[in-house]
Design a protein around this motif. Structure first.
Motif, PDB file in Angstrom:
ATOM      1  N   TYR A  71       7.382  -1.429  10.523  1.00 58.40           N
ATOM      2  CA  TYR A  71       8.666  -0.836  10.829  1.00 58.40           C
ATOM      3  C   TYR A  71       9.430  -0.692   9.524  1.00 58.40           C
ATOM      4  O   TYR A  71       9.067  -1.298   8.513  1.00 58.40           O
ATOM      5  CB  TYR A  71       9.472  -1.722  11.790  1.00 58.40           C
ATOM      6  N   GLU A  95      13.260   1.105  12.557  1.00 54.34           N
ATOM      7  CA  GLU A  95      12.488   2.087  13.306  1.00 54.34           C
ATOM      8  C   GLU A  95      10.991   1.876  13.118  1.00 54.34           C
ATOM      9  O   GLU A  95      10.536   1.376  12.084  1.00 54.34           O
ATOM     10  CB  GLU A  95      12.863   3.515  12.872  1.00 54.34           C
ATOM     11  N   PHE A  96      10.256   2.298  14.116  1.00 57.86           N
ATOM     12  CA  PHE A  96       8.807   2.191  14.109  1.00 57.86           C
ATOM     13  C   PHE A  96       8.201   3.151  13.088  1.00 57.86           C
ATOM     14  O   PHE A  96       8.661   4.296  12.950  1.00 57.86           O
ATOM     15  CB  PHE A  96       8.272   2.506  15.509  1.00 57.86           C
ATOM     16  N   VAL A  97       7.161   2.684  12.385  1.00 57.22           N
ATOM     17  CA  VAL A  97       6.446   3.539  11.436  1.00 57.22           C
ATOM     18  C   VAL A  97       5.006   3.773  11.904  1.00 57.22           C
ATOM     19  O   VAL A  97       4.572   4.900  12.097  1.00 57.22           O
ATOM     20  CB  VAL A  97       6.447   2.923  10.023  1.00 57.22           C
ATOM     21  N   ASN A 112      -1.257   4.377  15.872  1.00 53.57           N
ATOM     22  CA  ASN A 112      -0.141   5.179  16.346  1.00 53.57           C
ATOM     23  C   ASN A 112       0.844   5.340  15.197  1.00 53.57           C
ATOM     24  O   ASN A 112       1.056   4.392  14.432  1.00 53.57           O
ATOM     25  CB  ASN A 112       0.535   4.484  17.533  1.00 53.57           C
ATOM     26  N   TYR A 113       1.413   6.533  15.063  1.00 55.00           N
ATOM     27  CA  TYR A 113       2.326   6.818  13.965  1.00 55.00           C
ATOM     28  C   TYR A 113       3.587   7.494  14.482  1.00 55.00           C
ATOM     29  O   TYR A 113       3.541   8.280  15.441  1.00 55.00           O
ATOM     30  CB  TYR A 113       1.673   7.751  12.945  1.00 55.00           C
ATOM     31  N   ASP A 114       4.688   7.221  13.798  1.00 54.54           N
ATOM     32  CA  ASP A 114       5.878   8.009  14.050  1.00 54.54           C
ATOM     33  C   ASP A 114       5.640   9.413  13.501  1.00 54.54           C
ATOM     34  O   ASP A 114       4.954   9.605  12.500  1.00 54.54           O
ATOM     35  CB  ASP A 114       7.087   7.376  13.378  1.00 54.54           C
ATOM     36  N   SER A 118       7.440  11.305  11.822  1.00 58.37           N
ATOM     37  CA  SER A 118       7.959  11.546  10.474  1.00 58.37           C
ATOM     38  C   SER A 118       6.976  11.156   9.375  1.00 58.37           C
ATOM     39  O   SER A 118       7.123  11.594   8.235  1.00 58.37           O
ATOM     40  CB  SER A 118       9.281  10.794  10.281  1.00 58.37           C
ATOM     41  N   LYS A 125       3.363  10.908  10.121  1.00 55.38           N
ATOM     42  CA  LYS A 125       2.014  11.317  10.489  1.00 55.38           C
ATOM     43  C   LYS A 125       1.477  12.328   9.495  1.00 55.38           C
ATOM     44  O   LYS A 125       2.168  13.272   9.122  1.00 55.38           O
ATOM     45  CB  LYS A 125       2.020  11.901  11.911  1.00 55.38           C
TER      46      LYS A 125
END
Length: 118
Positions: free
Chosen positions: A37, A46-48, A58-60, A62, A64
């Motif tokens: 994060y 926020e999650f990264v 899994n990716y955010d 922003s 990816k």
């Protein structure tokens, strides 16, 4: 007791790369999710990116295509390779671990600063 220690942050120019590492120690069950994060000044954490023991990632949106999360199970390490860095990636990056041991338990590292600036 689970501990997470991040390393690898620093100052980098826009377009550059950094690799973050997170070392986990303690009782980490075979069922867990390990990830990253970030928190920029004045913003919420926020999650990264995340990796789970099913082997999926899994990716955010922003990050990816620019960031890659990977895991070394033998060493209890998780890495975040960050390429094509942008000034908006500037934040404190935190390692996160969710472990299932009858119920889900969550742990955080202390964070490592990433600054993207020319």
């Amino acid at each position: 007791q689970v501990q997470l220690v991040e390393s690898g942050g620093g100052l980098v120019q826009p377009g550059g790369s950094l690799r973050l590492s997170c070392a986990g120690s303690g009782s980490i069950s075979s069922t867990h999710v390990m990830g990253w994060y970030r928190q920029a000044p004045g913003k919420q954490r926020e999650f990264v990116a995340a990796w789970n023991t099913a082997g999926s990632t899994n990716y955010d949106a922003s990050v990816k295509g620019r960031f890659t999360i990977s895991r070394d199970n033998a060493k209890n390490m998780v890495y975040l390779q960050m390429n094509s860095l942008k000034p908006e990636d500037t934040a404190v990056y935190y390692c996160n671990l969710n472990v299932f041991s009858g119920s889900w338990l969550e742990y955080w590292g202390r964070g490592t600063q990433v600054t993207v600036s020319s």
